[in-house]
Design an enzyme around this catalytic site. Structure first.
Site, PDB file in Angstrom:
ATOM      1  N   ASP A   1       0.860  -1.178   0.000  1.00  0.00           N
ATOM      2  CA  ASP A   1       0.000   0.000   0.000  1.00  0.00           C
ATOM      3  C   ASP A   1       0.897   1.228   0.000  1.00  0.00           C
ATOM      4  OD1 ASP A   1      -2.306   1.597   0.307  1.00  0.00           O
ATOM      5  OD2 ASP A   1      -1.966   1.687   2.461  1.00  0.00           O
ATOM      6  N   LYS A   2       0.322   2.377  -0.290  1.00  0.00           N
ATOM      7  CA  LYS A   2       1.121   3.605  -0.311  1.00  0.00           C
ATOM      8  C   LYS A   2       0.933   4.411   0.969  1.00  0.00           C
ATOM      9  CE  LYS A   2      -0.096   7.407  -2.299  1.00  0.00           C
ATOM     10  NZ  LYS A   2       0.176   8.368  -1.193  1.00  0.00           N
TER      11      LYS A   2
ATOM     12  N   LYS B   1     -17.528  15.457   1.241  1.00  0.00           N
ATOM     13  CA  LYS B   1     -16.106  15.442   0.871  1.00  0.00           C
ATOM     14  C   LYS B   1     -15.743  14.025   0.494  1.00  0.00           C
ATOM     15  CE  LYS B   1     -14.044  14.422   5.386  1.00  0.00           C
ATOM     16  NZ  LYS B   1     -13.101  14.820   6.427  1.00  0.00           N
TER      17      LYS B   1
ATOM     18  N   THR C   1      -9.389   0.291 -15.581  1.00  0.00           N
ATOM     19  CA  THR C   1      -8.693  -0.631 -16.488  1.00  0.00           C
ATOM     20  C   THR C   1      -8.337  -1.928 -15.781  1.00  0.00           C
ATOM     21  OG1 THR C   1      -7.744   1.319 -17.584  1.00  0.00           O
ATOM     22  CG2 THR C   1      -6.772  -0.818 -18.103  1.00  0.00           C
TER      23      THR C   1
ATOM     24  N   ARG D   1      -6.062   3.964  -8.004  1.00  0.00           N
ATOM     25  CA  ARG D   1      -7.513   3.950  -7.832  1.00  0.00           C
ATOM     26  C   ARG D   1      -8.053   2.539  -7.622  1.00  0.00           C
ATOM     27  NH1 ARG D   1      -8.710   8.957  -6.344  1.00  0.00           N
ATOM     28  NH2 ARG D   1      -8.414  10.539  -7.942  1.00  0.00           N
TER      29      ARG D   1
ATOM     30  N   LYS E   1      -7.222  -5.165  -4.896  1.00  0.00           N
ATOM     31  CA  LYS E   1      -5.910  -5.463  -4.326  1.00  0.00           C
ATOM     32  C   LYS E   1      -5.764  -6.960  -4.055  1.00  0.00           C
ATOM     33  CE  LYS E   1      -5.113  -1.006  -2.010  1.00  0.00           C
ATOM     34  NZ  LYS E   1      -4.820  -0.340  -0.720  1.00  0.00           N
TER      35      LYS E   1
END
Length: 1307
Positions: A434-435, A753, A953, A980, A986
């Site tokens: 993960d980032k 938000k 994609t 995204r 994942k």
């Protein structure tokens, strides 16, 4: 149809109600087909056994309570597996579930058959008994510890209501039952899952800390059930006549569905924020009262207590296959002996070795077959599995005590949650990361924003962040700034808490221990960087103009209105808990509302036009002709240090004292100044945005479940905002919304938000003019720029609802809230109906810096041959920017972008990109047919291809028709970045790579959205970061920083695999070597199954004499020093040690064991040829030589020899000789029919014994020593390219283990 009409009637009554939320009234009478309960109330509906009914234990419905309570468990917990009576049978049952133990039990029973008996019946039982006793002792010790823990927990005290004494009395936790009323105070731990019925907080709020449950230390709000009779005063259990219908016990911590039915047949929806979970701690609330819903093992905490994770490693799977080969080898030997014995009997009419009874050669061969099974039983390593468990525990001990993996800042080290896959750490080929929070700090800091299409870069704020970076670079300072938050929540020092409890889990240090430069109080995610936001001068000027415009009575522009709405949304569209460092929430004293009264009706009506004109706001979408009775109320005295004197007089607004609890935060002056506010946020994004709004004088000052208190620039004092609904964030919607009564216009406004990819689509306003479209385009440009700069982006939007539209939506929302079945789906549909046709206000850019040493770690992992993939939900530009910063994307790499809108386009693009990569000749050395095991190779220093694919994609690429092309393209690329991507995508990516490429995968993440990915991978690693402990609780290993992954894999992973693989091969070697000695003897004994040694030595040889050295070897051996492994990551995958345990090494080990057994048997045979030596005398030098060969063989294979290892080796040899001598001197009838008396004593007194042992040992080990020396001489170095050229690493005593054929080129 009657039920449909009944439901419709209830909905109509709901709409016609006087604004009460969360409930609807029942009709005058139930449908005709509905049964009545014993009390005359309608019986609860049950759908497929998915509900439970809870009735007060001390209430009026005692007969019904006794009927339903029989199915419910008590609150006593029992985590032990056994009791005193069940320990022996259950432990034996558990142990005999292992095939190896069943096999040896079969041999014990087989030896009791007279026709095939090989040894004394008691002797064959010894190995199995030793293993069973050792494991039983270990299990008993572990279970006793569980028993002591259970006893401590069950005997904790809690106050339970007693109907006899009409008071709350102290009882043990184990005495709590479903339906009991319990009373808890501040700092007490909740003993069961409790429905909150009363809180001393006048707003009906309770604050809890869930650190014992999920590790999160930020406070959570829980709300008293709505519309209870006599709400606001302490609940009297005798007056509680409600029935509760809820879902059955489950392990979903984030969900609770049900309703409460009052005696007047009014039903109130129950939600997760009404439930207090077991193991949580009451904070900042003096007293709460609740009714127990789930108890004991039915609580959600116990449902989630699954204990350590157990997986089967790849090495163990290979081990099981090789054990099967040993079984085949055993049967081959036994079959050879059976055939040989039959032929022997047929050839000799009066053979020396014969069976006592007259049997045919075929039957005699059949008996010998089973006899040889008993004799050669050592070939199957019974103690190997136990030894592996012991070795892994030793490896885990050293991993957990490695100071390099300890984070002093968080006071946490590595956690090994899976106890049996340590060796898999040394075989990783693909890493999925993960980032946010994994590669980055997840400490969000507001940096810039765009409002109404105008960008505000906040240049001074950017300079401030750069200054922090420079300070972090000073020697002695940590690169990562420490959070200024207090790890513990605010205490209840000022409250009169009579009871307090210690947390079940250890808590982090207080903020005083975190450094002198840190504030003493804070909140979750409230670092110094996040709090000190420097406003943009241009934006400050526009806000000042807004105030000036309002004071002059002029109408503000649409841009000024958007600015105000933007910061108001930042302040209120969140779940932030507000407190003061000097006063807790629960000290707000207000007059409670009358039972059933609506708070809306008690608020005084203010002059809306006066408020709007003074503040200076214009809302072009407002309907000013509506008669509003729920406008915001302001109070002048708000304790604001920043407010200039005379501000209230300028506005001239005053009113009677507010009776609303939230507004009382201002009226009573309990809220402190701005610099004393404490924000407890559930995510760092929320904290950063709230602090940013506060920098522009839009300050969130208080929160309740029904209202918010904020400061707005230009307004005198605090404004009370009526909070109507909260639509929380979820991964599917990727957004959060709040529905409020605007404090100035009184209209129903939705503030939203969320991710820009979602909000920008929802903000496609059909009636938007050219100007609005231009605002959207400019905002999109700014978002793209933010993403290229590596910032996290969020979009802010709003929507104004008319009263008719709101009432129509509210009907469906309340119906969804009071549903038990399919509640999540109904709530999702309701939220999607509301969040449409939004008006875009602007967007924010939040910086999230890389963790320290992330670039160095990723570079080292790539040099080690591990392919690194980044799976993130961020924008494509943000992910690419982070990839460049962390050196995943090099200067010579070429980016392949895959963004498609259809399946056909995706297929064509994948083929095009694959052709491009294939034409460049990249990745050809790595490509094999899909399904074969892919070998990890170090990444070339030359540039490669980096595939960047977006979520849409990726959705097409993961379909069955395209996944083959996507996989082929991905494996030819140096790295892959999935943007995204959803949590499901994942896990699908990890599963695809793992299953199709047959590679070892590792997934690492820090949040709940990474859980599925972590669980699918071979090795899952959670980071105990800013997003709670969900990832940690689902992981196999938990670390605090990404940089720790480098040593965990390159050093500990390498060592664990090398040690365990070599130990397993050594076990096979010594067992096969010794068993073959018995097999060779059969050729000279007529294949009769007899042996040349006494049975005690035979049984104990592998069980005692040679069992301990492999354990020490498996725990302490180091093939390469840690500094060398860290400096040369190529050793992880390219060194021969990474391929220790493969089919070739297994069979070479077996052949070496055959050779050594031949030497060990025939040299003593030739030395005694023609003599009258006895059988036991002949076997004495063979046993002694075998022991010396096996022990010295381990010395040759060991890379490091510590004093402990040498002591164990010497001790094993001494123990053997002492045992055999004592056995020979004292034991006369220990091994019938042979008599070992004096045999060993006589043999060891003769020089021939030592000459034979020496010659046999040297001859057996000489080939291995020569081959080792030859290989080390041929290959003495390996090469690695760096920036200056070729460097050489020589093999020396400090760097053993390098072997030929390993010239490597590193990146």
């Amino acid at each position: 149809m009657e039920r449909v009409h009944w439901l419709r009637q209830r909905c109509q009554q709901l709409v016609a109600s006087d604004g009460a939320r969360g409930w609807y009234s029942a009709p005058d009478g139930p449908p005709a087909n509905m049964q009545l309960g014993a009390s005359g109330a309608p019986a609860s509906c049950r759908l497929g056994g998915k509900r439970r009914t809870v009735i007060a234990r001390r209430g009026p419905y005692q007969p019904e309570y006794r009927a339903v309570s029989k199915e419910y468990q008590g609150n006593a917990i029992r985590t032990t597996k056994y009791s005193l009576l069940s320990f022996v049978p259950m432990n034996l049952f558990q142990q005999f579930r292992r095939v190896a133990n069943l096999y040896f039990l079969f041999l014990v029973l087989l030896n009791w058959v007279p026709a095939v008996e090989a040894f004394q019946k008691e002797i064959t039982m010894v190995p199995l008994l030793v293993v069973l006793i050792v494991i039983a002792f270990k299990d008993a010790l572990e279970d006793y510890r569980r028993y002591l823990f259970d006893k401590t927990v069950n005997h904790n005290l809690v106050r339970i209501y007693s109907s006899k004494q009409k008071a709350y009395i102290d009882q043990h936790w184990q005495d709590v039952r479903v339906g009991d009323f319990i009373r808890l105070s501040c700092n007490e731990i909740i003993p069961a899952d409790v429905l909150l019925l009363y809180s001393s907080d006048p707003r009906g709020i309770c604050y809890i800390e869930t650190a014992n449950l999920d590790g999160e230390t930020n406070l959570k709000q829980r709300q008293v059930v709505k519309d209870l009779p006599l709400q606001g005063s302490e609940l009297t259990p005798e007056s509680f006549h409600c029935r509760i219908e809820c879902e059955n016990p489950n392990n979903d911590l984030g969900r609770f569905r049900g309703y409460m039915e009052h005696s007047n047949k009014v039903r109130v929806g129950l939600h997760n924020n009404n439930l207090l979970l077991r193991s949580c701690t009451i904070r900042n609330t003096e007293t709460i009262v609740g009714i127990v819903i789930y108890a004991g093992h039915e609580t959600k905490a116990m449902k989630n207590n699954s204990g350590p994770r157990y997986k089967q490693s790849r090495l163990e799977r290979r081990l099981n296959m090789d054990v099967l080969w040993c079984v085949i080898l055993l049967f081959a030997m036994c079959l050879t002996a059976a055939i040989g014995h039959g032929l022997w009997l047929q050839r000799w009419s009066d053979p020396i070795y014969s069976i006592a009874e007259e049997v045919s050669p075929t039957l005699a061969g059949f008996y010998v077959f089973w006899t040889m099974i008993i004799v050669l039983q050592v070939l199957i390593p019974i103690s190997l599995y136990v030894s592996i468990e012991i070795v892994k525990l030793g490896q885990i001990y050293f991993i957990q005590n490695d100071l390099a993996l300890y984070n002093e800042q968080l006071d946490s080290g590595i956690q090994c949650r899976a106890l049996n896959i340590t060796e898999d750490l040394g075989q990783i080929q693909y890493l999925f990361s993960d980032k946010t929070g994994t590669l980055t700090e997840n400490k969000m800091v507001f940096q810039c924003c765009t409002i109404y299409g105008v960008q505000y870069p906040h240049t001074q704020n950017a300079r401030r962040l750069a200054l922090y970076d420079e300070e972090a670079g000073v020697p002695g300072r940590s690169l990562t700034l420490r959070s200024g938050c207090s790890v513990r929540s605010l205490s209840c020092r000022s409250m009169s808490c009579n009871h307090s409890s210690t947390s079940l889990h250890s808590m982090a240090r207080d903020s005083e221990e975190e450094g002198e430069d840190l504030p003493s109080q804070g909140g979750a995610f409230c670092s110094r960087m996040a709090k000190e936001v420097i406003p943009d001068p241009e934006l400050v000027k526009k806000i000042s103009c807004l105030q000036a415009t309002g004071s002059c009575g002029a109408e503000p522009s649409l841009e000024q209105t958007s600015i105000m709405d933007f910061f108001l949304a930042l302040a209120i569209c969140n779940s932030v808990v507000v407190s003061s460092s000097s006063q807790p929430w629960s000290f707000i004293t207000t007059t409670p509302l009358p039972a059933g009264a609506s708070q809306e009706n008690t608020q005084p009506v203010q002059d809306t036009d006066l408020v709007m004109s003074n503040v200076g706001l214009k809302y072009p979408w407002d309907q000013t002709d509506n008669v509003l009775t729920d406008v915001g109320t302001r109070e002048d005295d708000c304790g604001d240090d920043r407010a200039p004197h005379g501000r209230a007089e300028t506005l001239g607004v005053s009113g009677p004292a507010l009776e609303d609890p939230a507004a009382a935060l201002c009226q009573n002056g309990q809220m402190a100044a701005n610099d004393q506010l404490v924000y407890e946020a559930e995510s760092p994004d929320e904290a950063a945005l709230v602090h940013a709004a506060r920098a522009y004088q839009c300050t969130l000052r208080g929160r309740s479940m029904d209202g918010l208190v904020v400061d707005l620039p230009g307004a005198a004092g605090c404004l009370h905002i009526r909070l109507l609904h909260v639509l929380p964030f979820d991964c599917a919607r990727k957004r959060m919304s709040v529905v409020v009564r605007h404090p100035l216009t009184g209209q129903v406004v939705v503030y939203t938000k969320g991710a820009d990819s979602v909000i920008m689509d929802l903000a496609e306003h059909p009636n938007g003019g050219e100007g609005y479209i231009n605002i959207q385009e400019q905002t999109q440009k700014h978002l793209d720029n933010y993403a290229r700069d590596g910032l996290r982006t969020l979009c802010i939007a709003k929507k104004v609802l008319d009263e008719e539209g709101y009432q129509a939506w509210q009907k469906g929302q309340l119906l969804a809230e009071t549903s038990i079945e399919n509640r999540e789906e109904l709530l999702m549909e309701s939220a999607q109906r509301l969040e449409t046709n939004l008006t875009l206000l602007g967007a924010t850019g939040i910086v999230d810096r890389l963790q320290e040493e992330v670039p160095e770690t990723i570079e080292a992992l790539q040099r080690a041959g591990i392919k690194v993939w980044v799976l993130t939900g961020d924008k494509q530009e943000t992910a690419i920017n982070i990839a460049c910063a962390c050196k995943l994307l090099g200067p010579d790499d070429q980016i392949l972008t895959a963004n498609c809108g259809s399946k056909d386009t995706c297929e064509a693009l994948l083929q095009e990109l694959l052709s491009e990569v294939s034409g460049a000749g990249v990745g050809e050395g790595l490509c094999r047919p899909i399904g074969d095991e892919e070998k990890a190779l170090p990444v070339s220093s030359a540039g490669g291809f980096i595939l960047v694919i977006d979520g849409l994609t990726l959705e097409w690429a993961l379909q069955d028709e395209l996944k083959g092309g996507f996989l082929e393209l991905s494996r030819r690329c140096k790295a892959v970045i999935c943007c995204r991507s959803t949590p499901l995508q994942k896990s699908q990516v990890v599963q695809l790579v793992r299953s199709k490429l047959n590679v070892m995968t590792l997934a690492i993440g820090d949040g709940a959205n990474d859980v599925s990915m972590i669980q699918v991978a071979d090795v899952g690693i959670g980071i105990s970061g800013q997003e709670g402990m969900q990832a940690v609780m689902s992981s196999d290993f938990a670390i605090s920083r990404f940089k720790h992954l480098r040593k965990l894999l390159l050093v500990h992973g390498h060592w664990c695999y090398s040690r365990l693989a070599n130990m397993i091969l050594y076990f096979f070697y010594k067992n096969v070597m010794y068993v073959n000695l018995l097999f060779w003897y059969q050729f000279f004994s007529g294949f009769s199954g007899s042996v040349m040694t006494n049975s005690w030595i035979l049984i104990l040889f592998n069980l005692l004499f040679t069992s301990v050295p492999p354990l020490v070897y498996g725990v302490l051996d180091r093939d390469t020093p840690p500094d060398t492994l860290m400096e040369w990551p190529e050793l992880y995958s390219a060194s021969p040690n990474s391929k220790v345990y493969v089919s070739s090494t297994f069979w070479l080990t077996i052949l070496d064991a055959f050779y050594q057994s031949l030497v060990c048997f025939f040299i003593p045979y030739l030395a005694h040829a023609g003599s009258d030596v006895g059988v036991l005398a002949f076997g004495s030098p063979i046993n002694a030589s075998a022991l010396l060969i096996i022990l010295l063989h381990q010395i040759i294979e060991s890379h490091t020899l510590m004093w402990m290892h040498i002591a164990v080796l010497v001790g094993s040899g001494v123990f053997y000789f002492v045992f055999t001598l004592l056995f020979s001197m004292w034991c006369v009838t220990c091994s019938p029919p042979t008599n070992p008396l004096g045999v060993e004593t006589l043999q060891m007194s003769q020089p021939l014994f030592y000459m034979v042992c020496a010659l046999t040992t040297v001859t057996a080990l000489l080939p291995r020593v020569l081959i080792r020396a030859l290989l080390n001489s041929i290959s003495s170095s390996f090469t690695e390219m760096d920036n200056t050229g070729t460097r050489t690493l020589r093999v020396s005593a400090d760097n053993p283990g390098l072997e030929p054929g390993d010239d490597l080129v590193g990146s």
